[in-house]
Design a protein around this motif. Structure first.
Motif, short mmCIF file in Angstrom:
data_model
loop_
_atom_site.label_atom_id
_atom_site.label_comp_id
_atom_site.label_asym_id
_atom_site.label_seq_id
_atom_site.Cartn_x
_atom_site.Cartn_y
_atom_site.Cartn_z
N LYS A 3 81.51 54.86 36.53
CA LYS A 3 82.75 55.01 37.36
C LYS A 3 82.11 55.08 38.66
O LYS A 3 80.98 55.72 39.11
CB LYS A 3 83.52 56.09 36.97
CG LYS A 3 84.11 56.21 35.47
CD LYS A 3 84.86 57.49 35.87
CE LYS A 3 85.56 57.59 34.12
NZ LYS A 3 86.65 58.59 34.24
N ASN A 4 82.62 54.57 39.71
CA ASN A 4 82.14 54.56 41.31
C ASN A 4 82.87 55.83 41.63
O ASN A 4 83.79 56.74 41.15
CB ASN A 4 82.45 53.53 42.22
CG ASN A 4 84.06 53.16 42.35
OD1 ASN A 4 84.69 54.09 41.98
ND2 ASN A 4 84.38 52.06 42.65
N VAL A 5 82.37 56.24 42.98
CA VAL A 5 82.53 57.61 43.53
C VAL A 5 84.21 57.69 43.84
O VAL A 5 84.81 58.66 43.60
CB VAL A 5 81.80 57.87 44.90
CG1 VAL A 5 82.41 58.85 45.55
CG2 VAL A 5 80.25 57.69 44.75
N PHE A 6 84.70 56.47 44.33
CA PHE A 6 86.06 56.37 44.70
C PHE A 6 87.02 56.96 43.38
O PHE A 6 88.18 57.69 43.35
CB PHE A 6 86.62 55.20 45.04
CG PHE A 6 86.11 55.10 46.53
CD1 PHE A 6 86.18 55.70 47.70
CD2 PHE A 6 85.07 54.02 46.50
CE1 PHE A 6 85.72 55.64 48.91
CE2 PHE A 6 84.26 53.88 47.92
CZ PHE A 6 84.73 54.65 48.95
N GLU A 7 86.73 56.33 42.18
CA GLU A 7 87.35 56.62 40.81
C GLU A 7 87.34 58.08 40.59
O GLU A 7 88.30 58.63 40.06
CB GLU A 7 86.96 55.86 39.73
CG GLU A 7 87.58 54.21 39.96
CD GLU A 7 86.77 53.44 38.91
OE1 GLU A 7 85.75 54.08 38.10
OE2 GLU A 7 87.26 52.36 38.80
N ILE A 8 86.05 58.74 40.82
CA ILE A 8 85.90 60.12 40.58
C ILE A 8 86.56 61.15 41.34
O ILE A 8 87.58 61.98 40.86
CB ILE A 8 84.35 60.47 40.39
CG1 ILE A 8 83.66 59.70 39.30
CG2 ILE A 8 84.16 62.04 40.36
CD1 ILE A 8 82.25 59.76 39.55
#
Length: 145
Positions: A3-8
């Motif tokens: 997962k990328n940072v924005f999804e987290i």
């Protein structure tokens, strides 16, 4: 899949934080920051269960007295951070902070908590030592000769 940072961050923002009421209790030099969460849970003081933090049964009873008075012990999760003073003063500071939290939770509790003297900060503190004396008021022993 990674997962990328924005999804987290999006997941963290969507998660609803626990609702709580906060109050500060004081006694002598002891200060307790109390958080009263609306969901049921355990009673922790500085990351330990209150039964482990306060060793004596007397101190444990003092700390939970405000909740016991309102017959709400076990219905809330309580998180406390306390420092300064001794363990007895910290227990009384926790009681003071809990009483303030309960009033924020339900203002109708104020009358019963006030009558039990849980809302008043105990102002007694150690008197300072004065010069020429051994303690605050104790004079040196007087000798006639």
């Amino acid at each position: 899949m990674k997962k990328n940072v924005f999804e987290i961050l999006k997941e963290k923002l969507q998660r609803k934080p626990d609702r709580y009421f906060e109050g500060v209790g004081r006694r002598k030099t002891a200060v307790a920051r109390v958080r009263l969460f609306t969901k049921a849970g355990d009673f922790t003081v500085n990351g330990k269960l209150h039964t482990d933090f306060f060793k004596t049964l007397d101190q444990q009873k003092i700390a939970e007295e405000a909740l016991q008075k309102m017959k709400l012990f076990g219905r809330f999760r309580v998180s406390v951070k306390t420092n300064g003073g001794g363990t007895h003063a910290q227990a009384e500071a926790v009681r003071h902070g809990l009483a303030r939290c309960l009033i924020k939770f339900n203002p109708d509790f104020r009358k019963r908590l006030k009558r039990a003297m849980f809302l008043k900060r105990d102002p007694r503190a150690k008197e300072r030592k004065k010069f020429g004396l051994k303690k605050a008021r104790r004079a040196p022993q007087w000798a006639k000769r």
